[in-house]
Design a protein around this motif. Sequence first.
Motif: not given
Length: 318
Positions: A85, A312, A315-316
């Motif tokens: 990710e 980022v 939230n991801t």
Amino acid sequence: MKTDASKWIYILIIAIILFPISYLSDMAEPISPALALFLGLIFAFTFENPFPKFNKKCSKYLLQASVVGYGFSMNLQESLKSGAEGMTFTVVSVVGVMVLGVLLGYWMHIERKTSYLISSGTAICGGSAIAAVGPVLKANENEMAVSLGVVFILNAIALFIFPPLGRLADMTQTQFGTWAAIAIHDTSSVVGAGDAYGPEALQVATLIKLTRALWIIPLALVTMAIFRDKTAKISIPWFIFLFILAMVANTYAGLPAAFGQTMAFWAKKGMVVTLFLIGASLSLKSIKAVGVKPLLLAVALWIAIGVSSFFVVINTVD
């Protein structure tokens, strides 16, 4: 007399890191990465480094050897899964920081090569990126010293503040490892911060940071084109490929678990010594030589990448 004392204190600190009192008594704990860096800073501010050439070379190669050693304790499939990710954001952040750094440097009237070097160090992997790009730029000694100095200052601060910030934000180990790999400059402090946060954070941080470090190669090629120097040599971080081979061996070669544990143990020792050596190289003289504008540029870029990557990641990344 002071020089003789500094030599013995320097050697004694390294000996205590490698063979701490905890081996003789359960009451003491091994020296942590943050404490090792702190001891190095205190040493640098108190004494003149008695072994400057050894300190510079040893910190470089010991860091690389320690990273490879960590590879023998990591599973390739699990590491790739947990670090996947962060790979996408790596691409965006590297390009974004380089563009922002060059524009800010122009706006602040900072020498072109200095702002480019600081941007490179912030975008990729700190001193390693600066050391690789500097010869391509044909940067002079002062430009290199200023760029390395400002990045090392922030790199040292990061090791102390990132783990507490991660815990304050209640980040998972994967989230923290991803954030540390993106927002902290040097591999040494990334590994140190990841280790302080937890074993999974260490694996994720190391993998993403080393993937990020491979961007040194395309950055050097782009730098050659921008500054029109086709004769420059590119420094390739070969130890990253050895790290990958170590993970492959640990995953598929059926190595004994005890071997991986032993390698990880001494890799951590090597990394802690490396952080002491890095701290010992950051003298008050080198800090004063940095100057206000380059420091402001580096801080601005660091805040930009640190804050943006934090939101980022939160939230991801799970």
